[in-house]
Design an enzyme around this catalytic site. Structure first.
Site, short mmCIF file in Angstrom:
data_model
loop_
_atom_site.label_atom_id
_atom_site.label_comp_id
_atom_site.label_asym_id
_atom_site.label_seq_id
_atom_site.Cartn_x
_atom_site.Cartn_y
_atom_site.Cartn_z
CD GLU A 40 32.75 36.80 51.66
OE1 GLU A 40 33.25 37.29 50.62
OE2 GLU A 40 33.14 37.05 52.80
N GLY A 130 46.58 32.22 47.87
CA GLY A 130 45.47 31.26 47.80
C GLY A 130 44.75 31.05 49.11
CG LEU A 133 43.71 36.71 53.57
CD1 LEU A 133 44.86 36.77 54.57
CD2 LEU A 133 42.44 37.26 54.21
CB SER A 134 42.25 39.29 47.37
OG SER A 134 41.83 39.29 46.03
CG ASP A 180 38.75 40.16 45.77
OD1 ASP A 180 37.85 40.44 46.58
OD2 ASP A 180 39.02 38.99 45.42
CE1 TYR A 230 32.46 33.59 42.66
CE2 TYR A 230 32.87 33.42 40.31
CZ TYR A 230 32.70 34.19 41.44
OH TYR A 230 32.77 35.55 41.34
P1 ADP Z 1 44.20 34.54 46.39
O1 ADP Z 1 43.86 35.70 45.54
O2 ADP Z 1 43.08 34.09 47.25
O3 ADP Z 1 45.45 34.73 47.21
P2 ADP Z 1 44.57 33.30 43.83
O4 ADP Z 1 44.69 31.88 43.42
O5 ADP Z 1 43.49 34.11 43.23
O6 ADP Z 1 44.51 33.29 45.44
O7 ADP Z 1 45.93 34.05 43.49
C1 ADP Z 1 47.17 33.53 43.93
C2 ADP Z 1 48.17 33.65 42.80
O8 ADP Z 1 48.54 35.05 42.62
C3 ADP Z 1 49.47 32.95 43.11
O9 ADP Z 1 49.38 31.58 42.80
C4 ADP Z 1 50.43 33.71 42.20
O10 ADP Z 1 50.32 33.24 40.87
C5 ADP Z 1 49.91 35.13 42.23
N1 ADP Z 1 50.63 35.90 43.26
C6 ADP Z 1 50.13 36.43 44.39
N2 ADP Z 1 51.08 37.05 45.13
C7 ADP Z 1 52.23 36.90 44.44
C8 ADP Z 1 53.59 37.30 44.66
N3 ADP Z 1 53.97 37.94 45.77
N4 ADP Z 1 54.51 36.99 43.73
C9 ADP Z 1 54.15 36.31 42.63
N5 ADP Z 1 52.91 35.90 42.36
C10 ADP Z 1 51.94 36.18 43.25
MG MG Z 2 42.39 35.70 44.03
#
Ligand code: ADP
Ligand code: MG
Length: 394
Positions: A40, A130, A133-134, A180, A230
């Site tokens: 990490e 968010g 888990l990316s 990721d 970060y």
């Molecule tokens: P993480 O990568 O940790 O889940 P991030 O903030 O980097 O969190 O990314 C989350 C964002 O990715 C969401 O707010 C959305 O904008 C986009 N996203 C992820 N999955 C989807 C989905 N199934 N449909 C639409 N947007 C998505």
């Molecule tokens: Mg992300």
């Protein structure tokens, strides 16, 4: 290859697609989220990471439309977005921010001379948003695969990962490492990947098929303050390299410094730079040690390395939080748990624990109970085997 949940989701998406656009989808792709087993905050130090793709993914369906536009419906948000392929720009509309991930990939592919056609699309995912888990990498890798397939310009998985990273960095505006996108594009069923983030070489490390499970537990604490912290960590790591390179002129990144070298030179580093460097350098070694321990099937050692990783992230790198600490402590207090650590960037998100199969039922019942006692928060558990990387499924 789709797991049963993905098959059900795909059927639902196909019917949404035809009711939305009045025709059938011609292309479909899936791209998984990921969990990092160990390694990490090493990726932006040119070091080693060991993620596995998980059985949670983003699915995308599309058909060419001849409109010069992308018209996309996101089932998770029950929202649609339409934009022209020419002159793509980030949307300023915060409600539609999710569609920036698609715009980003269109923009990046155009930069590679790939002309993306007009498309009708449906997107759906079950990677929690968010939670660390990316889902963002799953979204970008799925988009990259779908758009390049639609443009009939297939990309290699490594190209796909690099372009998805570029999209997140330069268009979405998050300064991410390669981990990721790489694992989402190249994941292998029943394996974690030991990735050298400098050379991008990797080794698939087989995970035990029975006897133990990896359990992801979401603290339900959303990450706050991550970006500024970060950036601070990044510059502290750079400062450590600057100082250490006065004694070790050949080093380019903390990845080049061994634990022994660090121990003999640490007095030259001021705090907190010293602690930050200590984390990165020892974490790199732990990641390599974990690969060896997995090959030997030594679960005790794997668990111990995971516990040490957490402690290092908590104390030396200072990226844990009360909730992550409470969850990992609760896990370690339970029988049959080899080890437990935070996973992802920190300040919230998920933990990952290595649990003996016979202790699994007890773990799943007791962990949320103890966690709630200590924090008042709900824990969401996610049991997943290591899944394959992104692929075209239609
Ligand atoms: P993480 O990568 O940790 O889940 P991030 O903030 O980097 O969190 O990314 C989350 C964002 O990715 C969401 O707010 C959305 O904008 C986009 N996203 C992820 N999955 C989807 C989905 N199934 N449909 C639409 N947007 C998505
Ligand atoms: Mg992300």
């Amino acid at each position: 290859m789709l797991n049963p949940t993905e098959q059900t989701r795909l059927l639902q998406m196909e019917s949404s697609f035809s009711s939305e656009f009045g025709s059938a989808a011609k292309i479909a792709v899936r791209a998984p989220g990921r969990v990092n087993l160990i390694g990490e905050h090493t990726d932006y130090n040119d070091g080693f990471v060991m993620p596995a793709a998980i059985e949670r993914s983003v699915l995308m369906l599309a058909a060419p439309s001849n409109t010069g536009r992308i018209q996309v419906h996101a089932l998770n948000y029950n929202q649609s977005s339409t934009f022209s392929i020419e002159g793509v720009q980030p949307t300023g509309d915060s409600r539609e921010r999710w569609s920036n991930y698609l715009r980003a990939m269109v923009w990046v592919l155009q930069g590679e001379g790939i002309s993306v056609p007009g498309l009708n699309m449906v997107v759906q995912g079950d990677v929690p948003l968010g939670s660390g888990l990316s889902s963002s990498a799953a979204m970008l890798v799925a988009a990259g695969l779908l758009l390049s397939e639609a443009a009939q310009s297939p990309l290699s998985p490594v190209q796909l990962a690099l372009l998805a990273q570029k999209a997140e960095r330069e268009f979405v505006g998050v300064n991410v490492g390669i981990m990721d996108q790489y694992i989402s594009a190249l994941g292998k069923q029943a394996h974690a990947l030991l990735i050298d983030t400098r050379s991008l070489e990797y080794e698939a490390i087989s995970l035990p098929v029975s006897g133990v499970s990896l359990i992801i537990a979401d603290t339900s604490k959303r990450r706050g303050l991550v970006d500024s912290e970060y950036n601070t960590r990044r510059s502290e790591c750079e400062r450590a390299v600057e100082i250490l390179s006065q004694h070790l002129p050949q080093i380019k990144a903390l990845r080049d410094v061994s634990v022994e070298q660090f121990l003999s030179l640490q007095q030259h580093l001021p705090e907190p730079v010293r602690s930050r460097a200590k984390h990165v350098i020892t974490e790199n070694q732990r990641t390599l040690d974990m690969a060896e321990a997995l090959k030997l099937g030594d679960m005790q050692r794997c668990g111990k390395l995971m516990n040490e990783s957490h402690q290092s992230l908590q104390i030396d790198y200072a990226v844990s939080c009360r909730e992550l600490d409470a969850m990992t402590e609760a896990a370690r207090s339970l029988q049959g748990v080899y080890g437990s650590r935070m996973t992802g960037a920190g300040f919230g998100g998920c933990t990952v624990s290595l649990v003996a199969d016979e202790a699994l039922e007890n773990f799943q019942r007791e962990l949320p109970r103890i966690y709630q006692q200590h924090t008042g928060l709900e824990a969401a558990l996610l049991v997943s085997k290591a899944a394959p990387g992104a692929e075209r499924i239609l």
